[in-house]
Design an enzyme around this catalytic site. Structure first.
Site, PDB file in Angstrom:
ATOM      1  N   MET A 166      30.667 -14.451 -52.296  1.00 27.04           N
ATOM      2  CA  MET A 166      31.081 -13.056 -52.422  1.00 27.04           C
ATOM      3  C   MET A 166      32.420 -12.891 -51.716  1.00 27.04           C
ATOM      4  SD  MET A 166      27.517 -10.917 -51.966  1.00 27.04           S
ATOM      5  CE  MET A 166      27.387 -11.178 -50.207  1.00 27.04           C
ATOM      6  N   LYS A 197      24.042  -3.083 -49.877  1.00 29.05           N
ATOM      7  CA  LYS A 197      22.924  -3.104 -50.829  1.00 29.05           C
ATOM      8  C   LYS A 197      21.659  -2.541 -50.180  1.00 29.05           C
ATOM      9  CE  LYS A 197      23.522  -7.456 -52.117  1.00 29.05           C
ATOM     10  NZ  LYS A 197      24.890  -7.688 -51.619  1.00 29.05           N
ATOM     11  N   TYR A 213      17.308  -7.820 -48.328  1.00 18.52           N
ATOM     12  CA  TYR A 213      17.782  -7.366 -47.020  1.00 18.52           C
ATOM     13  C   TYR A 213      16.625  -6.821 -46.186  1.00 18.52           C
ATOM     14  CZ  TYR A 213      22.782  -7.511 -48.283  1.00 18.52           C
ATOM     15  OH  TYR A 213      24.053  -7.885 -48.625  1.00 18.52           O
ATOM     16  N   THR A 245      23.968 -15.569 -43.188  1.00 17.15           N
ATOM     17  CA  THR A 245      23.853 -16.421 -44.361  1.00 17.15           C
ATOM     18  C   THR A 245      22.766 -15.902 -45.287  1.00 17.15           C
ATOM     19  OG1 THR A 245      23.681 -18.728 -45.095  1.00 17.15           O
ATOM     20  CG2 THR A 245      22.143 -18.007 -43.383  1.00 17.15           C
ATOM     21  N   ARG A 302      26.672 -27.987 -44.514  1.00 13.00           N
ATOM     22  CA  ARG A 302      27.822 -28.889 -44.409  1.00 13.00           C
ATOM     23  C   ARG A 302      28.857 -28.215 -43.521  1.00 13.00           C
ATOM     24  NH1 ARG A 302      25.909 -29.062 -49.517  1.00 13.00           N
ATOM     25  NH2 ARG A 302      27.217 -27.276 -50.107  1.00 13.00           N
TER      26      ARG A 302
END
Length: 353
Positions: free
Chosen positions: A179, A112, A144, A71, A35
């Site tokens: 986040m 991370k 990741y 993303t 969106r």
């Protein structure tokens, strides 16, 4: 040669900042999101990354020279995170492949990489700090790593260069972001002021007393642009932080002062934010109505679970920027200024009173 960048996740905290930076530098910018939100100078591209037909239809007439992948989607288990997020990176690169236009792709991940995924966050044996890019992967599943592997495979197959960007906790504006410590703390401070309560640090003693750093979304955007156009930065992974270090024992009082509230003395007790904000939705809606705020739904602004994950870590986390510095990226942003700039923007945009 004309330059077009496709930013995947353009409505997010990183993507929107990157879009603004590339636009300011004169690029043609296309912003992909499920969106898309209106952003000056950005061509909106609406697509679902998990729907191949949707993605192909949205990108069929676009031939970007550069790509920013900013993303991800949260799932209940790391195995699902790997499946979904690895496939999203691979899917975008597969759909762009027939155009043969891509010269560089930049992937945004995070610390991370060194700390482990949410299921094992900050647990077990961790690399020594400050974290450095040459430190290898942890022997655990991590989405990741799946995203990186999808990027590396496509780059080798199709002949474009890549960069990986690992920010620490990001300070920036994005409504609905999963986040977002800066906006979460702004909402928490506003609620403390409304209820006449002290501003209680919700984290661990290790975080209160230890050194840490953070990443301004605007600085990360500058780093993405730099790595996308600097030949020396090709095919490398980079840590990206503001350049200063601080202790929360120093920062917490500064944040409280900005909101005109009093910070509680820290007694070493860990008081997570999520359970303490769990019932604040109705009060936030009242505040929003009284001050004519743009977003009455607290859950679209605050992500206390993620702030708890960062501030509750039992270890000191600092990040080395040596690789970027050696190659010529010298941008710097004081972290307290990054917070204050964000708070002022949130107020100007009627997201906090």
């Amino acid at each position: 040669m004309s330059k077009t960048v496709l930013i995947v996740g353009a409505s997010g905290i990183v993507g929107s900042a990157a879009a603004s930076r590339f636009v300011a530098e004169g690029w043609r910018v296309a912003g992909l999101a499920r969106r898309p939100t209106a952003q000056e100078g950005v061509e909106p591209v609406a697509a679902d990354l998990q729907d191949r037909a949707s993605l192909e239809a949205a990108l069929k007439d676009l031939a970007p020279t550069h790509l920013v992948l900013a993303t991800w989607q949260r799932r209940d288990t790391e195995a699902e995170m790997i499946r979904v997020n690895g496939a999203m990176v691979a899917g975008v690169l597969d759909v762009l492949r027939p155009q043969k236009s891509l010269r560089h792709a930049a992937l945004v991940t995070g610390l991370k990489h060194y700390l482990g995924p949410f299921e094992a966050y900050g647990k077990g044996t961790l690399p020594q700090t400050p974290f450095r890019e040459e430190q290898g992967r942890l022997p655990v599943e991590n989405f990741y790593y799946a995203q990186e592997d999808a990027l590396f495979a496509a780059a080798e197959r199709d002949g474009f260069s890549w960069s990986v960007h690992r920010p620490h906790t990001i300070i920036g504006k994005a409504v609905g972001n999963a986040m977002n410590m800066g906006t979460t703390l702004a909402c928490y401070a506003t609620l403390c002021r409304e209820k006449g309560e002290l501003f209680v640090f919700p984290g661990s003693a290790a975080q209160w007393n230890g050194l840490t750093d953070m990443t301004d979304a605007r600085l990360l955007a500058r780093h993405l642009l730099w790595a996308s156009t600097e030949p020396k930065a090709e095919n490398l992974a980079f840590n990206v932080v503001n350049g200063d270090v601080f202790r929360w024992s120093w920062m917490w009082g500064r944040l409280a002062e900005w909101f005109g509230i009093e910070a509680a003395p820290f007694d070493g007790t860990h008081r997570p934010l999520e359970p303490r904000m769990a019932g604040d939705g109705p009060l936030w809606a009242e505040i929003a109505k009284r001050h004519n705020l743009a977003e009455p739904d607290l859950t679209k602004l605050a992500s206390p679970w993620h702030t708890d994950a960062d501030l509750g870590r039992p270890i000191e986390v600092v990040t080395d920027m040596g690789r970027s510095r050696r190659l010529g990226f010298t941008a710097y942003e004081p972290t307290d200024d990054a917070f204050f700039d964000l708070f002022a923007q949130l107020r100007a945009d009627r997201l906090i009173p």
